[in-house]
Design an enzyme around this catalytic site. Structure first.
Site, mmCIF file in Angstrom:
data_model
loop_
_atom_site.group_PDB
_atom_site.id
_atom_site.type_symbol
_atom_site.label_atom_id
_atom_site.label_comp_id
_atom_site.label_asym_id
_atom_site.label_seq_id
_atom_site.Cartn_x
_atom_site.Cartn_y
_atom_site.Cartn_z
ATOM 1 C CD GLU B 25 -29.592 25.587 7.946
ATOM 2 O OE1 GLU B 25 -29.426 26.779 8.316
ATOM 3 O OE2 GLU B 25 -30.243 25.281 6.944
ATOM 4 C CE LYS B 159 -35.824 27.698 0.120
ATOM 5 N NZ LYS B 159 -34.499 27.694 0.791
#
Ligand SMILES: [Mn+2]
Ligand SMILES: [Mn+2]
Ligand SMILES: [Mn+2]
Lengths: 305, 305, 305
Positions: B25, B159
């Site tokens: 990405e 996260k």
């Protein structure tokens, strides 16, 4: 994908002869009832479907194959193996690739039935939105399967340990039709009424089949919930099951049982607190659904041919 | 749709030669790290993939094209342009039709990888359900992409500024499998453990590839989360990152930071409060994922040929 | 599925001649406005589309057919029948199979438009996430339709009785682009501003069409929200409509109105409390959307040919 499918001789013959077939799930055998009632129930349910003129196809995963139709030994194996894995959508490739023994949930049975070209599936109750899902996000994968996979699921509604109102809202958002048979009310598994209505009351197999057939002809993929209330004679009294559910919920709370442990705890406590009468009701409603599903499969079959 | 795809010479040659390709990405370059560490990291990650015998394809939107594979100047441009747009599913047609510079998120990279026939994609961490999503409904589009787009996403988990438990519930509802590599625990990006388990532990690329290949052969569209914990030597201490996250969350609260501003604020505060050590961990885990993803792409490739 | 479609002579001729067609919904006629304003509005809106060079196709379900384009008598029937059923995705097979009279919501109109190959649809406002949906899970099926069905929906935004912020978060998660015309702000039906922004401002039909066309060419199925604010001269003052909405919400609370009863109660109270001025605004914004939609359909048409 056809390489994963293994048809039993009975189901293979039914396919060759163009007979109506009814899919059955297998977690009800491996995880839903004790032995030997589970295997006995499975056999009797299959026989009900045969007696009605359709062919039963109990579905499970064995030796890297999706078995469509099980023989006596395979039913026995499922009913007695402590390590049969409960298989939902995410688990299907795992049990197949790792050649494990897998019992299919509503979601996985829908997938396998669709792969095998079977459009009617009989179960006890579907999964739903769990109580407290507003904060836990605990929503059964069965509901997404109903949104996407084109199989009619005959059931006795949703267990009242779930949040039935939120389950119906969720299905509405995803455009999944909820049909009731013989009444407008949406049933609550052990009881005939949940306090909520289904979207439509369709009493005859011909009406149900016309509805389902029209949906799929329109290109509207996804399942249909055909909710069939438990016969009155075998239903549990609503006040009693509600009180027991409430008690079990409070016990879970007091004992600090949370998350994934809540549902198995509730189901087990309800069984204890009803002295096994919940098991008798469960068996009765599955048999009742088998009669409904067989008739629906025959009516669907008329549309397809 | 192929008219939008522009392959770099390296990727075009890899396609012609039938080599294994790994998608990467670009928001990690444009928005995830400061210059020049971002571009250096991008180059090193690409080289890790080449050294492992696969071909890297960093994806970005430039001049009305989806670029599959970027050259040195294009990496440099992405790493230094302040106006590169962060592109998710809804933004893709906008950046393409308006010929803007776009860096692809996890969701958009999955879409572009699938369009280009690339089945393995390496990133740092996926998006998820945000803390407070019970009332804010702030849920990353990455999760819906995982539900629908058939690409394996190698990451170091989610996260811990997100709600990891709710993220896993959401993925379960949508039938997205979560695999862990080398452990059963689902990692938490900066740390190896989140306190939650993945669905399956699959340690070897061959096992992972067999699982993924089986899923897609079954016709079960959608992604697979391959969660690969950060190496122990480079992980941040869990107590430290948890305390820092807690502090950052409280600061956001005290300073009245809400909505869309919360996540960038938290990420920026965590970087400051860790004196840049979070950046080193971030780079280490992406490199570790590149090794994992290259091995997986080679193993997937064996299945496809 | 084509066997369910019945084109009016005007729409059939438009199809044969390759003209641009604009779909219109019918619940606005049957349930959204009183007679005879509803039928008059429907006729005027159709004429606006004709005057702009496109062909209107009002959609409804009659006699087991999806009618694409209605004649005078059919409009009159819809506008006066007290038993026209409000048809969303789940209801479509029911009204068709049971040959009932059905008025299509945004969701069902999108489905029928897509079946009929019509890519632009004009309405007043779309459904959304209801206030309190954090706990009620009351989310309009229109949003899932936008996620999956490839039709551009020209509207004046979302009514402020809904939770506009949560509606936009939901659309973001599902990758549905929200475009605004002439401003960046996302409108709130009776007023031009909601306090939230659209994703993109695209002022000209050519820009809007290029965006939508690119999305579908990429293979990214699903709708696009083209939000077109009510003309300033006909907008309601934001302070007034907000106060009235607040009052209606409090009345619902005091009177113990809950669940499915809330929305009809709010809409009816708002009409009363504005002395019918909300109806005038509603008619004005639909006409304004018809102009926008006709221009968009002509611009889309240029791409398709
Ligand atoms: Mn669950
Ligand atoms: Mn978000
Ligand atoms: Mn609703």
């Amino acid at each position: 994908m056809q390489q994963f499918l293994l048809y039993s001789p009975e189901v293979a013959a039914a396919r060759a002869a163009g007979k109506a077939i009814v899919a059955l799930e297998s977690t009800i055998i491996s995880h839903g009832m004790p032995y030997p009632q589970n295997v006995q129930m499975a056999r009797e349910v299959e026989q009900i479907i045969r007696d009605a003129g359709a062919v039963p196809a109990t579905i499970a995963i064995m030796d890297g194959k999706i078995c469509i139709g099980l023989n006596e030994q395979q039913l026995e194996l499922l009913g007695t193996s402590p390590d049969a894995m409960k298989v939902s959508r995410r688990d299907l490739p795992f049990v197949l690739a790792q050649r494990k023994l897998g019992a299919t949930t509503v979601a996985a049975t829908m997938i396998c039935a669709e792969l095998a070209g079977i459009s009617v599936f009989v179960t006890g109750g579907i999964g739903g939105v769990h109580r407290g899902a507003e904060t836990s996000f605990d929503i059964s994968a069965d509901l997404q399967e109903l949104a996407h996979t084109s199989v009619a699921v005959v059931c006795a509604g949703v267990k009242s340990i779930l949040d039935i109102g939120l389950t119906l809202e969720y299905l509405e958002t995803y455009g999944v039709p909820v049909v009731s048979v013989g009444q407008r009310g949406f049933p609550a598994f052990f009881t005939r009424e949940s306090g909520f209505n289904a979207d439509f009351q369709l009493d005859t197999p011909a009406e149900q089949a016309a509805f389902i057939h029209t949906k799929w002809q329109l290109g509207l993929k996804g399942g249909v919930v055909v909710s069939n209330p438990v016969p009155a004679a075998e239903a549990m009294p609503k006040a009693e099951i509600d009180a027991i559910t409430e008690q079990a919920l409070q016990e879970a709370d007091t004992q600090g049982i949370t998350g994934k442990q809540v549902t198995p705890f509730l189901l087990s406590r309800i069984k204890q607190l009803t002295d096994g009468r919940s098991l008798a009701t469960n068996i009765a409603l599955v048999k009742n659904n088998a009669r409904c599903g067989a008739a629906l499969a025959l009516a669907m079959h008329a549309h397809q041919n």
